[in-house]
Design a protein around this motif. Structure first.
Motif, PDB file in Angstrom:
ATOM      1  N   HIS A  98       0.851  -1.190   0.000  1.00  0.00           N
ATOM      2  CA  HIS A  98       0.000   0.000   0.000  1.00  0.00           C
ATOM      3  C   HIS A  98       0.884   1.237   0.000  1.00  0.00           C
ATOM      4  O   HIS A  98       2.057   1.176   0.361  1.00  0.00           O
ATOM      5  CB  HIS A  98      -0.915   0.029   1.235  1.00  0.00           C
ATOM      6  N   GLN A  99       0.266   2.366  -0.334  1.00  0.00           N
ATOM      7  CA  GLN A  99       1.014   3.620  -0.345  1.00  0.00           C
ATOM      8  C   GLN A  99       0.706   4.493   0.864  1.00  0.00           C
ATOM      9  O   GLN A  99       1.314   5.546   1.039  1.00  0.00           O
ATOM     10  CB  GLN A  99       0.717   4.391  -1.633  1.00  0.00           C
ATOM     11  N   THR A 100      -0.242   4.058   1.717  1.00  0.00           N
ATOM     12  CA  THR A 100      -0.584   4.831   2.907  1.00  0.00           C
ATOM     13  C   THR A 100      -0.771   3.897   4.095  1.00  0.00           C
ATOM     14  O   THR A 100      -1.026   2.696   3.929  1.00  0.00           O
ATOM     15  CB  THR A 100      -1.886   5.630   2.696  1.00  0.00           C
ATOM     16  N   LEU A 101      -0.631   4.438   5.294  1.00  0.00           N
ATOM     17  CA  LEU A 101      -0.896   3.719   6.543  1.00  0.00           C
ATOM     18  C   LEU A 101      -1.770   4.606   7.419  1.00  0.00           C
ATOM     19  O   LEU A 101      -1.515   5.807   7.551  1.00  0.00           O
ATOM     20  CB  LEU A 101       0.407   3.414   7.297  1.00  0.00           C
ATOM     21  N   ASP A 102      -2.795   4.008   8.055  1.00  0.00           N
ATOM     22  CA  ASP A 102      -3.564   4.827   8.989  1.00  0.00           C
ATOM     23  C   ASP A 102      -2.814   4.945  10.313  1.00  0.00           C
ATOM     24  O   ASP A 102      -1.801   4.274  10.552  1.00  0.00           O
ATOM     25  CB  ASP A 102      -4.981   4.276   9.180  1.00  0.00           C
ATOM     26  N   GLY A 103      -3.317   5.824  11.177  1.00  0.00           N
ATOM     27  CA  GLY A 103      -2.619   6.137  12.406  1.00  0.00           C
ATOM     28  C   GLY A 103      -2.358   4.942  13.296  1.00  0.00           C
ATOM     29  O   GLY A 103      -1.285   4.817  13.903  1.00  0.00           O
ATOM     30  N   GLY A 104      -3.319   4.032  13.395  1.00  0.00           N
ATOM     31  CA  GLY A 104      -3.132   2.864  14.251  1.00  0.00           C
ATOM     32  C   GLY A 104      -1.980   1.996  13.798  1.00  0.00           C
ATOM     33  O   GLY A 104      -1.155   1.547  14.610  1.00  0.00           O
ATOM     34  N   TYR A 105      -1.892   1.767  12.514  1.00  0.00           N
ATOM     35  CA  TYR A 105      -0.796   0.966  11.973  1.00  0.00           C
ATOM     36  C   TYR A 105       0.547   1.669  12.167  1.00  0.00           C
ATOM     37  O   TYR A 105       1.548   1.041  12.505  1.00  0.00           O
ATOM     38  CB  TYR A 105      -1.021   0.687  10.488  1.00  0.00           C
ATOM     39  N   ARG A 106       0.585   2.988  11.925  1.00  0.00           N
ATOM     40  CA  ARG A 106       1.849   3.709  12.074  1.00  0.00           C
ATOM     41  C   ARG A 106       2.397   3.563  13.491  1.00  0.00           C
ATOM     42  O   ARG A 106       3.588   3.325  13.698  1.00  0.00           O
ATOM     43  CB  ARG A 106       1.663   5.189  11.714  1.00  0.00           C
ATOM     44  N   VAL A 125      16.534  -1.357   7.834  1.00  0.00           N
ATOM     45  CA  VAL A 125      15.231  -1.513   7.187  1.00  0.00           C
ATOM     46  C   VAL A 125      15.352  -1.110   5.727  1.00  0.00           C
ATOM     47  O   VAL A 125      15.807  -0.006   5.399  1.00  0.00           O
ATOM     48  CB  VAL A 125      14.147  -0.654   7.872  1.00  0.00           C
ATOM     49  N   SER A 126      14.954  -2.012   4.846  1.00  0.00           N
ATOM     50  CA  SER A 126      14.875  -1.695   3.419  1.00  0.00           C
ATOM     51  C   SER A 126      13.537  -2.182   2.900  1.00  0.00           C
ATOM     52  O   SER A 126      12.952  -3.140   3.426  1.00  0.00           O
ATOM     53  CB  SER A 126      16.016  -2.365   2.647  1.00  0.00           C
ATOM     54  N   VAL A 127      13.037  -1.514   1.877  1.00  0.00           N
ATOM     55  CA  VAL A 127      11.722  -1.823   1.333  1.00  0.00           C
ATOM     56  C   VAL A 127      11.800  -1.975  -0.181  1.00  0.00           C
ATOM     57  O   VAL A 127      12.730  -1.486  -0.822  1.00  0.00           O
ATOM     58  CB  VAL A 127      10.696  -0.730   1.705  1.00  0.00           C
ATOM     59  N   ARG A 128      10.802  -2.648  -0.718  1.00  0.00           N
ATOM     60  CA  ARG A 128      10.825  -3.004  -2.137  1.00  0.00           C
ATOM     61  C   ARG A 128      10.250  -1.907  -3.029  1.00  0.00           C
ATOM     62  O   ARG A 128      10.647  -1.768  -4.188  1.00  0.00           O
ATOM     63  CB  ARG A 128      10.037  -4.301  -2.342  1.00  0.00           C
ATOM     64  N   GLU A 129       9.295  -1.138  -2.507  1.00  0.00           N
ATOM     65  CA  GLU A 129       8.675  -0.086  -3.310  1.00  0.00           C
ATOM     66  C   GLU A 129       9.155   1.285  -2.848  1.00  0.00           C
ATOM     67  O   GLU A 129       9.339   1.531  -1.644  1.00  0.00           O
ATOM     68  CB  GLU A 129       7.146  -0.140  -3.210  1.00  0.00           C
ATOM     69  N   LYS A 130       9.303   2.168  -3.798  1.00  0.00           N
ATOM     70  CA  LYS A 130       9.782   3.510  -3.473  1.00  0.00           C
ATOM     71  C   LYS A 130       8.827   4.230  -2.526  1.00  0.00           C
ATOM     72  O   LYS A 130       9.254   4.943  -1.597  1.00  0.00           O
ATOM     73  CB  LYS A 130       9.961   4.313  -4.765  1.00  0.00           C
ATOM     74  N   ALA A 131       7.514   4.029  -2.732  1.00  0.00           N
ATOM     75  CA  ALA A 131       6.523   4.691  -1.880  1.00  0.00           C
ATOM     76  C   ALA A 131       6.636   4.251  -0.431  1.00  0.00           C
ATOM     77  O   ALA A 131       6.255   4.993   0.489  1.00  0.00           O
ATOM     78  CB  ALA A 131       5.120   4.408  -2.408  1.00  0.00           C
ATOM     79  N   ALA A 132       7.169   3.057  -0.188  1.00  0.00           N
ATOM     80  CA  ALA A 132       7.269   2.534   1.173  1.00  0.00           C
ATOM     81  C   ALA A 132       8.352   3.235   1.985  1.00  0.00           C
ATOM     82  O   ALA A 132       8.353   3.153   3.219  1.00  0.00           O
ATOM     83  CB  ALA A 132       7.538   1.031   1.139  1.00  0.00           C
ATOM     84  N   VAL A 133       9.284   3.908   1.320  1.00  0.00           N
ATOM     85  CA  VAL A 133      10.321   4.651   2.052  1.00  0.00           C
ATOM     86  C   VAL A 133       9.658   5.715   2.926  1.00  0.00           C
ATOM     87  O   VAL A 133      10.011   5.888   4.107  1.00  0.00           O
ATOM     88  CB  VAL A 133      11.323   5.289   1.068  1.00  0.00           C
ATOM     89  N   ALA A 134       8.693   6.423   2.368  1.00  0.00           N
ATOM     90  CA  ALA A 134       7.988   7.456   3.133  1.00  0.00           C
ATOM     91  C   ALA A 134       7.206   6.848   4.286  1.00  0.00           C
ATOM     92  O   ALA A 134       7.137   7.431   5.379  1.00  0.00           O
ATOM     93  CB  ALA A 134       7.053   8.241   2.206  1.00  0.00           C
ATOM     94  N   LEU A 135       6.623   5.679   4.080  1.00  0.00           N
ATOM     95  CA  LEU A 135       5.874   5.019   5.156  1.00  0.00           C
ATOM     96  C   LEU A 135       6.796   4.660   6.311  1.00  0.00           C
ATOM     97  O   LEU A 135       6.432   4.816   7.481  1.00  0.00           O
ATOM     98  CB  LEU A 135       5.172   3.772   4.622  1.00  0.00           C
ATOM     99  N   CYS A 136       7.979   4.163   5.994  1.00  0.00           N
ATOM    100  CA  CYS A 136       8.944   3.825   7.043  1.00  0.00           C
ATOM    101  C   CYS A 136       9.394   5.074   7.797  1.00  0.00           C
ATOM    102  O   CYS A 136       9.556   5.052   9.027  1.00  0.00           O
ATOM    103  CB  CYS A 136      10.148   3.108   6.445  1.00  0.00           C
ATOM    104  N   THR A 137       9.587   6.147   7.066  1.00  0.00           N
ATOM    105  CA  THR A 137       9.984   7.409   7.704  1.00  0.00           C
ATOM    106  C   THR A 137       8.898   7.873   8.672  1.00  0.00           C
ATOM    107  O   THR A 137       9.185   8.345   9.782  1.00  0.00           O
ATOM    108  CB  THR A 137      10.244   8.483   6.640  1.00  0.00           C
ATOM    109  N   GLN A 138       7.630   7.721   8.267  1.00  0.00           N
ATOM    110  CA  GLN A 138       6.520   8.069   9.151  1.00  0.00           C
ATOM    111  C   GLN A 138       6.512   7.216  10.418  1.00  0.00           C
ATOM    112  O   GLN A 138       6.022   7.653  11.470  1.00  0.00           O
ATOM    113  CB  GLN A 138       5.188   7.889   8.416  1.00  0.00           C
ATOM    114  N   CYS A 139       7.081   6.003  10.321  1.00  0.00           N
ATOM    115  CA  CYS A 139       7.142   5.102  11.473  1.00  0.00           C
ATOM    116  C   CYS A 139       8.413   5.298  12.293  1.00  0.00           C
ATOM    117  O   CYS A 139       8.724   4.489  13.173  1.00  0.00           O
ATOM    118  CB  CYS A 139       7.046   3.653  11.010  1.00  0.00           C
ATOM    119  N   GLY A 140       9.174   6.345  11.981  1.00  0.00           N
ATOM    120  CA  GLY A 140      10.344   6.671  12.767  1.00  0.00           C
ATOM    121  C   GLY A 140      11.612   5.953  12.378  1.00  0.00           C
ATOM    122  O   GLY A 140      12.604   5.997  13.115  1.00  0.00           O
ATOM    123  N   VAL A 141      11.636   5.294  11.215  1.00  0.00           N
ATOM    124  CA  VAL A 141      12.833   4.584  10.770  1.00  0.00           C
ATOM    125  C   VAL A 141      13.818   5.585  10.189  1.00  0.00           C
ATOM    126  O   VAL A 141      13.461   6.395   9.320  1.00  0.00           O
ATOM    127  CB  VAL A 141      12.485   3.507   9.718  1.00  0.00           C
TER     128      VAL A 141
END
Length: 743
Positions: free
Chosen positions: A160-168, A181-197
């Motif tokens: 997915h390209q987004t995460l809701d608050g509970g998941y984050r 931490v590494s991810v397969r999709e470019k969009a997932a980099v931003a999701l990881c950053t939102q999770c404090g990675v």
């Protein structure tokens, strides 16, 4: 180091199991001991293909539904057994099968490092967080084991390209234990950053990290795979669509190709014609690698089309754009545009433009180089890089590719693109311009300017192909040496495949497959490799379909004889065979030998009202006979010094006599036929193992053997005049032999 991999496994899914295979092989290549953590939670241990039910009052529908359910389940059971057989063959696994998070926590697998990924291990398929079981979070976020174990996410996917608050919030807490931490999709980099990675990395799916050759090794372990007899279109659909299939069936019929269909499970393709219901992983690899075109809605169907440089299109999916980010990421990496096959009508697709695999292949090479074992040490395992065999700098490259160039301005780009785009990057490309009268030198300089591996030697005067290749040999520094003619081409995996096969087997010569492309574009595969595996002396043509040990060539100063215009390659080839210690073949990489207007073969074909394909001038016959004389001399030298074995010597010597007989057919001049008879008699007398030669000649050439044995040149010549004519060669269906000498 001992590394436990937590990922999806064992389900009926090609990509799932091949990404696990690739990551495991990737880690093994780095000198580690990876194993699959066999986590198979009860949550997922359900039949994904429940029985079908008809209406209670419809006994026919009920019966059909029950039969369909039985067929689906039986096919999927067979499918699953093949998947598990692959895992058993190629992967190390944990001793324990874990059925719950509690088991993982109470009895964690012993390892120095845990890796989660690749695949969509962090995709919880749109469920609210409270509906996600602790089993899934604990397992795929590696929330088990001691504090001393490093935790790594390698090409993990959210899907997915987004995460809701509970998941984050939940993911941020779980990811705190990860060292990388590494991810397969470019969009997932931003999701990881939102999770404090801190500094998550976008890296490719691990399937990209292995060369095509490594996947083809799977096929070599199973001898049942052969080259397809007819070109085919492959359809791999996870979400089948009958309208798409109708369009593709019409396309296949229009192009006179077969249509082959594989699906995500038996339920999806059971009643579709041309379907391989239970294709295992080797079958999947074989089908993609040899397809003329691939249509797929699968991420890994797309990945393997790219790996094997197949033209492909993505089928519009009925489930919408859930996984679009995955496709967009790999297209961005390769610099290619969207590959969707647009629907034009009920019977037709609009196909995307063809992929330039010269450019895309170069990007894949760069990507592999960026994420090789040195990256693994520095980034993933956070260790200092260890010296390895590949890190040791040598004075030369792995393969030197020699290309003699003369008057091929219309074709040489095709050749150079195929060589410059090789998956094996550690090559040098030596182009010798033999005073070509056209614009070939400008094209060579252009490639030299943009690729530092290209080296151009420019002859001020034409010296012939033998001298040109010799200049290349003088300049070559490669561990192995290969040749490509400037109007031909090779698979982009050609030199990597042959180099790896030679290194793996300790061979001095590694040969691929010649694919003959005639004037009309028809392709014919040369089946000689099977015979070569029996005796290397059967390698008596198409010398450029192999790579040769640079050490043997340099040590013995093997060169092409200058002054011999036809057959100079046979002399080089024979010397290499005689001096080689071991020979190996690869049946899955092609050298494309193109017939073209204006080539030497075309000139022979057109000469004398079409008879020129089979008739040589006196000068050409003299050249061929001189080449045969040199081969006989080198064969005797190698045998006398104990370098070559008896079986190789016997077959090579016999072949040279028979090839001389074929030359007899290429002239109507009785005088030249007599000269051929003289040479045959002379060579016969020079044979070191005459008893063995006599046995074979008497058995296979009884028509003229007695004349050779008795030394009766008049009778031998008379026999040739009567029997070895153009009409005889045509009747005996020996056209291929004649065309071989007319190259």
């Amino acid at each position: 180091m001992k590394i436990g991999i937590m990922t999806f496994w064992g389900q009926i899914n090609y990509g799932q199991n091949l990404q696990l295979f690739a990551l495991s092989q990737f880690l093994k290549d780095a000198g580690h001991s990876p194993f699959l953590i066999r986590y198979y939670a009860a949550d997922f241990a359900v039949n994904p293909f429940p029985p079908l039910h008809g209406k209670d009052d419809d006994k026919i529908s009920m019966t059909f539904a029950q039969m369909a359910a039985f067929l689906i389940q039986s096919q999927n059971d067979l499918y699953a057994r093949r998947i598990h057989s692959f895992i058993d063959t190629y992967l190390d696994v944990s001793e324990q099968i874990y059925h719950s998070a509690e088991e993982l926590v109470s009895s964690p697998p012993a390892a120095d490092i845990y890796i989660t990924g690749s695949d969509q291990v962090w995709n919880f398929w749109g469920r609210p967080l409270e509906a996600v079981k602790d089993n899934e979070l604990i397992a795929y976020f590696l929330d088990f084991g001691g504090a001393d174990v490093q935790r790594v996410a390698y090409a993990a996917s959210f899907g997915h390209q987004t995460l809701d608050g509970g998941y984050r919030e939940a993911f941020a807490k779980l990811l705190q234990r990860f060292s990388y931490v590494s991810v397969r999709e470019k969009a997932a980099v931003a999701l990881c950053t939102q999770c404090g990675v801190a500094e998550p990395e976008w890296i490719p799916d691990p399937t990209f990290l292995l060369s095509p050759e490594r996947y083809l090794d799977i096929l070599r372990a199973d001898r049942k795979f052969t080259h397809p007899e007819k070109p085919y279109i492959l359809v791999y659909m996870v979400n089948p669509n009958q309208e798409h299939l109708n369009r593709l069936a019409a396309l296949a019929k229009k192009q006179n190709k077969e249509l082959k269909v594989i699906g995500g499970n038996a339920a999806s393709v059971l009643f579709i014609p041309n379907t391989t219901l239970t294709a295992g992983i080797p079958e999947f690899v074989h089908l993609v690698a040899n397809a003329d075109y691939v249509f797929t809605d699968s991420f890994h169907g797309t990945v393997f089309s790219l790996i094997f440089h197949r033209q492909f299109a993505n089928l519009p999916s009925p489930i919408g754009g859930k996984t679009d980010a995955r496709f967009q990421s790999i297209f961005e990496r390769f610099g290619i545009s969207d590959r969707t096959a647009d629907v034009v009508s009920d019977t037709e697709f609009q196909l995307p433009e063809e992929i330039n695999y010269g450019a895309a292949g170069q990007k894949l090479n760069e990507m592999r180089s960026q994420y090789d074992t040195r990256f693994l040490h520095k980034k993933v395992l956070q260790l200092s890089p260890q010296d390895s065999a590949e890190d040791v700098q040598t004075n030369g490259c792995k393969v030197s590719v020699i290309i003699p160039v003369y008057d091929v301005g219309d074709y040489v780009r095709r050749c150079l693109d195929s060589v410059c785009g090789q998956t094996l990057q550690d090559i040098e490309i030596i182009c010798i311009n033999d005073a070509s009268p056209d614009r070939s030198i400008d094209i060579l300089r252009e490639y030299e300017a943009k690729d530092p591996r290209v080296k151009v030697i420019d002859f001020p005067q034409n010296q012939g192909v033998a001298a040109a290749r010799n200049a290349g040999l003088d300049a070559a520094s490669g561990e192995f040496i290969g040749f490509v003619d400037p109007d031909d081409a090779v698979d982009l995996t050609f030199f990597e495949s042959l180099y790896n096969k030679a290194k793996k087997t300790g061979a001095d010569i590694a040969k691929g497959v010649r694919k003959h492309v005639d004037f009309d574009g028809n392709e014919i595969i040369d089946p000689i490799n099977e015979k070569i595996r029996i005796n290397k002396a059967n390698f008596s043509a198409a010398f450029w379909s192999a790579v040769y040990s640079g050490e043997i060539i340099r040590k013995n100063h093997i060169r092409f004889p200058v002054g011999i215009s036809i057959g100079e390659d046979l002399v080089f080839q024979a010397r290499c065979i005689l001096l080689s210690r071991k020979f190996t073949t690869s049946d899955f990489v092609y050298y494309y030998y193109y017939m073209r207007a204006g080539s030497a073969v075309d000139e022979f074909r057109r000469a004398e009202g079409g008879r020129g394909m089979f008739f040589f001038s006196d000068a050409k016959i003299n050249s061929v006979l001189s080449a045969f004389g040199l081969i006989i001399r080198y064969a005797n030298e190698a045998f006398d010094t104990g370098i070559t074995d008896e079986a190789t010597y016997d077959l090579l010597f016999y072949n040279q006599l028979c090839f001389t007989v074929i030359v007899v057919m290429m002239t109507d001049d009785v005088r030249k036929k007599y000269e051929c008879a003289e040479l045959i008699q002379k060579h016969y007398q020079l044979c070191r193992r005459k008893a063995q030669l006599d046995m074979r000649l008497e058995d296979e050439q009884s028509g003229f053997y007695s004349f050779i044995k008795d030394g009766d040149l008049k009778k031998l010549t008379a026999y040739f005049v009567e029997h070895y004519t153009l009409e005889e060669i045509l009747r005996a269906n020996e056209i291929r032999s004649a065309a071989y000498f007319a190259r």
